[in-house]
Design an enzyme around this catalytic site. Structure first.
Site, PDB file in Angstrom:
ATOM      1  N   GLU A 282      65.224  23.710  19.805  1.00 19.01           N
ATOM      2  CA  GLU A 282      64.338  22.996  20.732  1.00 19.01           C
ATOM      3  C   GLU A 282      63.937  23.823  21.944  1.00 19.01           C
ATOM      4  O   GLU A 282      63.979  23.326  23.075  1.00 19.01           O
ATOM      5  CB  GLU A 282      65.026  21.695  21.174  1.00 19.01           C
ATOM      6  CG  GLU A 282      66.340  21.872  21.980  1.00 19.01           C
ATOM      7  CD  GLU A 282      67.595  22.024  21.136  1.00 19.01           C
ATOM      8  OE1 GLU A 282      67.496  22.380  19.960  1.00 19.01           O
ATOM      9  OE2 GLU A 282      68.690  21.773  21.683  1.00 19.01           O
ATOM     10  N   HIS A 306      63.187  15.574  15.529  1.00 17.69           N
ATOM     11  CA  HIS A 306      64.456  15.921  16.176  1.00 17.69           C
ATOM     12  C   HIS A 306      64.222  16.900  17.329  1.00 17.69           C
ATOM     13  O   HIS A 306      64.660  16.665  18.460  1.00 17.69           O
ATOM     14  CB  HIS A 306      65.414  16.524  15.140  1.00 17.69           C
ATOM     15  CG  HIS A 306      66.746  16.911  15.677  1.00 17.69           C
ATOM     16  ND1 HIS A 306      67.860  16.100  15.585  1.00 17.69           N
ATOM     17  CD2 HIS A 306      67.163  18.018  16.352  1.00 17.69           C
ATOM     18  CE1 HIS A 306      68.888  16.691  16.162  1.00 17.69           C
ATOM     19  NE2 HIS A 306      68.490  17.875  16.645  1.00 17.69           N
ATOM     20  N   GLU A 307      63.526  17.997  17.042  1.00 19.95           N
ATOM     21  CA  GLU A 307      63.333  19.016  18.091  1.00 19.95           C
ATOM     22  C   GLU A 307      62.501  18.463  19.239  1.00 19.95           C
ATOM     23  O   GLU A 307      62.756  18.757  20.408  1.00 19.95           O
ATOM     24  CB  GLU A 307      62.710  20.282  17.506  1.00 19.95           C
ATOM     25  CG  GLU A 307      63.439  20.892  16.304  1.00 19.95           C
ATOM     26  CD  GLU A 307      64.943  21.034  16.472  1.00 19.95           C
ATOM     27  OE1 GLU A 307      65.403  21.198  17.617  1.00 19.95           O
ATOM     28  OE2 GLU A 307      65.667  20.959  15.462  1.00 19.95           O
ATOM     29  N   HIS A 310      64.468  16.377  21.651  1.00 19.64           N
ATOM     30  CA  HIS A 310      65.231  17.169  22.621  1.00 19.64           C
ATOM     31  C   HIS A 310      64.476  17.351  23.940  1.00 19.64           C
ATOM     32  O   HIS A 310      65.088  17.700  24.955  1.00 19.64           O
ATOM     33  CB  HIS A 310      65.571  18.547  22.045  1.00 19.64           C
ATOM     34  CG  HIS A 310      66.842  18.595  21.249  1.00 19.64           C
ATOM     35  ND1 HIS A 310      68.056  18.191  21.762  1.00 19.64           N
ATOM     36  CD2 HIS A 310      67.090  19.011  19.976  1.00 19.64           C
ATOM     37  CE1 HIS A 310      68.997  18.368  20.839  1.00 19.64           C
ATOM     38  NE2 HIS A 310      68.437  18.852  19.748  1.00 19.64           N
ATOM     39  N   GLU A 329      73.048  16.228  21.153  1.00 18.79           N
ATOM     40  CA  GLU A 329      72.749  16.068  19.731  1.00 18.79           C
ATOM     41  C   GLU A 329      72.844  14.623  19.228  1.00 18.79           C
ATOM     42  O   GLU A 329      72.078  14.216  18.376  1.00 18.79           O
ATOM     43  CB  GLU A 329      73.641  16.991  18.891  1.00 18.79           C
ATOM     44  CG  GLU A 329      73.439  18.485  19.205  1.00 18.79           C
ATOM     45  CD  GLU A 329      72.001  18.973  18.960  1.00 18.79           C
ATOM     46  OE1 GLU A 329      71.209  18.230  18.351  1.00 18.79           O
ATOM     47  OE2 GLU A 329      71.690  20.100  19.391  1.00 18.79           O
ATOM     48  N   ASP A 384      88.989  28.379  13.870  1.00 21.77           N
ATOM     49  CA  ASP A 384      88.408  28.348  12.536  1.00 21.77           C
ATOM     50  C   ASP A 384      88.164  26.938  12.006  1.00 21.77           C
ATOM     51  O   ASP A 384      87.727  26.759  10.885  1.00 21.77           O
ATOM     52  CB  ASP A 384      89.289  29.133  11.551  1.00 21.77           C
ATOM     53  CG  ASP A 384      89.173  30.623  11.815  1.00 21.77           C
ATOM     54  OD1 ASP A 384      88.084  31.063  12.228  1.00 21.77           O
ATOM     55  OD2 ASP A 384      90.179  31.334  11.636  1.00 21.77           O
ATOM     56  N   TYR A 392      76.365  15.028  16.215  1.00 16.98           N
ATOM     57  CA  TYR A 392      75.081  14.474  15.775  1.00 16.98           C
ATOM     58  C   TYR A 392      75.241  13.055  15.257  1.00 16.98           C
ATOM     59  O   TYR A 392      74.575  12.127  15.700  1.00 16.98           O
ATOM     60  CB  TYR A 392      74.523  15.299  14.606  1.00 16.98           C
ATOM     61  CG  TYR A 392      74.148  16.713  14.967  1.00 16.98           C
ATOM     62  CD1 TYR A 392      72.819  17.046  15.191  1.00 16.98           C
ATOM     63  CD2 TYR A 392      75.107  17.712  15.069  1.00 16.98           C
ATOM     64  CE1 TYR A 392      72.453  18.339  15.508  1.00 16.98           C
ATOM     65  CE2 TYR A 392      74.747  19.009  15.381  1.00 16.98           C
ATOM     66  CZ  TYR A 392      73.433  19.316  15.603  1.00 16.98           C
ATOM     67  OH  TYR A 392      73.084  20.594  15.923  1.00 16.98           O
TER      68      TYR A 392
HETATM   69 ZN   LIG Z   1      69.420  19.215  17.944  1.00 15.80          ZN
END
Ligand SMILES: [Zn+2]
Length: 627
Positions: A282, A306-307, A310, A329, A384, A392
């Protein structure tokens, strides 16, 4: 951004108390803050470096402060100078600390006189973690080299020396020179009519966090998609991209109706070569997007929703640290669903919410407890551990839960007020909660208890009463999948002719981890999944077919993995290969071929999978001397 495992790695190292300094940055914002950045850079494709200087405007907070401490990674630092009011430079002493694997090199500049501006001359390294340099052969049109940045989460420091923390916002101006046959664009207002004269200027008048700094240069054509939107892409891709994204203006309108004016001016989209490691990023005024969503039927344009979302959640109201990333998110995934619903209907929005909810239900139980929380506790969860999609999908689920309890009239006006209240600020989960308590929970008593809120934010797993949308089309697919797996419905008789991308995704997601080989072969014979141009379907198909033991698909799966560097679409292929008999060696060969075209983030992701698999196979092998 869409889907960010690298961030998960960074977050895992995390853990901080609310309002503590950012553990992933050396910056000392209590001493001094960067408020504006002037960049003067040359793009050099032959040496694969950006070279020039960054001039930082400073707001000194502590009268006793002696140093300006900046984040860098693999930068060659030249001269550092203080600028006086007339712009006259005087040299400053500095020390560059040894490189930390995660954080890079701390740059300490002695500045006891508190200059208003400090200039740093520097050059990036060819292996800069936030830049990818592509040869002409690695682009769609194969004529010119290409370069692009990906700064989130902590990679801006690999191409600009700065305070690299989302808590610190600054405006910027840039002057960038490049070879005359390429176009340079940045996450700022771009001029679609700019001549290809090798000399570009940019301005971002809104204060942004460093992870939104963005630059790209290459053979880029432009096509308008509306009065304030255009698509930039390689010449052979731009018409297709403009068609796919022709609803962009309608998306901006839908978002504005819900959450107030779009505050950034233009909203353009840059389509990158397939090596772009994410779905989208974004970057302000200029979303960076993967070409894997160009499928010809607009079925994957929720990526753009979505972007664009943002522009409110993330770029306007920003999480102050990576621990609070769900504020970016989770809110964005929720707003994305609302934009998708406004343009394409509730059925599609519900299908996309269900796809992600089902995936989260499958994966969350296998995560370390702390990684299951929206706001993790202040302790490490292990570098890890894969934190996956909690930010999200659990984040947006929480907001859908609130929407369900309060109703849209109340909840929509609450969210709009939230964006206005915190506009152009970076905030913590706890600041968001204080606002939530005063402006929603206590204002409309009896709907949601504070215990419920706490359970969503700080609890593990998914709360028991989490509401799920329903989808009659998905229900029908569940019945068909079951009959197909039971052997009572032949593959050719699946009612799949009209299935959308999402419906295929749902069908394939619901297959057992390792389905029976003859079922998979029958499915492929009937529906020609091997070789599909749709990478969302391909990723799911190949990983299940490999797991079923179908070596016939290996070659096509390898081509998919070599062609596409988007981590979310490539990771499952490698994971499936390394689990298959003989697959580790094959995966190593695939990676050797793919590596030169992969982004540094994708390289790191695949290398971890291979390394882990080698360790496991060494463990499984009988010890020397054992009978
Ligand atoms: Zn995003």
């Amino acid at each position: 951004m869409q889907f960010l495992p690298a961030l998960a790695i960074a977050m895992a190292a995390l853990p901080l108390a609310a309002h503590a300094a950012d553990p992933l940055s050396y910056a000392e914002p209590a001493e001094v803050r960067v408020t504006h950045v002037d960049l003067d850079l040359a793009v050099d494709f032959s040496s694969r470096e950006l070279r020039g200087d960054a001039t930082l405007t400073l707001d000194w907070k502590n009268p006793e402060a002696a140093n300006l401490v900046l984040d860098t990674r693999d930068l060659a630092i030249g001269k550092v100078s203080a600028l006086d009011a007339e712009g006259k430079a005087s040299a400053l002493e500095f020390t560059l600390a040894p490189r930390d694997e995660e954080l890079g090199s701390k740059l300490t500049i002695a500045a006891p006189m508190h200059p208003t501006k400090v200039r740093i001359a520097y050059a990036t390294s060819p292996g800069a973690s936030g830049l990818q340099w592509l040869t002409p052969d690695q682009t769609a049109d194969r004529k010119h080299p290409f370069m692009f940045s990906q700064s989130e989460s902590i990679h801006a420091r690999s191409w600009v020396p700065l305070q690299d923390s989302p808590a610190i916002r600054f405006t910027f101006k840039a002057h960038v020179t490049a070879p005359k046959d390429v176009r340079v664009v940045m996450g700022a207002l771009n001029d679609a009519g700019h001549a290809l004269d090798g000399d570009f200027r940019f301005e971002q008048p809104q204060p942004i966090p460093s992870y939104l700094l963005a630059i790209a240069a290459g053979d880029l054509a432009v096509k308008e998609t509306g009065p304030r939107s255009a698509v930039y892409a390689e010449p052979s891709v731009v018409a297709r991209a403009a068609r796919e994204f022709e609803d962009t203006e309608k998306m901006i309108d839908a978002a504005e109706k819900l959450y107030g004016p779009y505050r950034w001016g233009r909203y353009d989209i840059l389509v990158l070569p397939p090596s772009f490691p994410y779905g989208g990023m974004e970057n302000p005024n200029l979303t960076f997007a993967t070409p894997t969503v160009l499928v010809g039927d607009k079925s994957l344009v929720s990526l753009i929703a979505h972007e664009l979302a943002h522009s409110w959640s993330g770029n306007l109201v920003t999480s102050a640290s990576w621990r609070d990333i769900w504020l970016n998110e989770g809110f964005t995934t929720y707003v994305q669903g609302r934009i998708t619903e406004a343009l394409y209907g509730k059925a599609l929005a519900d299908e996309e919410a269900l796809l992600s909810a089902r995936e989260l239900e499958k994966s969350i139980g296998g995560m370390p407890e702390n990684a299951q929380r929206l706001a993790p506790e202040p302790r490490a969860v292990g570098a890890d551990d894969n934190l996956s999609d909690v930010a999200y999908d659990k984040g947006s689920w929480f907001l859908r839960f609130l929407e369900g309890r309060y109703g849209r009239a109340v909840f929509d006006s609450y969210i709009r007020g939230y964006f206005d209240h915190f506009a152009f600020q970076s905030i913590s989960t706890e600041q968001m909660l204080a606002y939530l308590k005063a402006n929603l929970i206590e204002k409309h008593p009896g709907k949601v208890s504070w215990d419920e809120v706490n359970d969503w934010i700080y609890g593990t797993g998914i709360p028991k009463d989490a509401p799920l949308p329903t989808s009659s089309r998905f229900d029908a697919i569940d019945r068909q999948r079951k009959a197909f797996l039971d052997g009572t419905l032949p593959a050719g008789e699946l009612d799949a002719k009209e299935w959308s991308t999402q419906e295929w995704m749902y069908f394939l997601d619901g297959l057992p981890e390792a389905p029976a080989l003859e079922r998979m072969r029958a499915l492929d014979a009937a529906w020609k999944l091997t070789g599909t141009p749709n990478a969302e379907i391909g990723m799911r198909w190949y990983s299940h077919a490999i797991a079923a033991g179908d070596t016939d698909v290996w070659k096509a799966a390898a081509e998919h993995a070599v062609r596409i560097g988007r981590m979310y679409l490539t990771r499952p292929i490698y994971q499936a290969f390394v689990k298959a008999p003989g697959g580790l060696k094959y995966a190593e060969q695939v990676y050797a071929k793919a590596k030169p075209g992969y982004h540094p983030l994708t390289q790191r992701m695949v290398e971890r999978i291979l390394e882990e698999a080698r360790k496991n196979s060494a463990k499984d092998a009988p010890a020397a001397g054992a009978a």
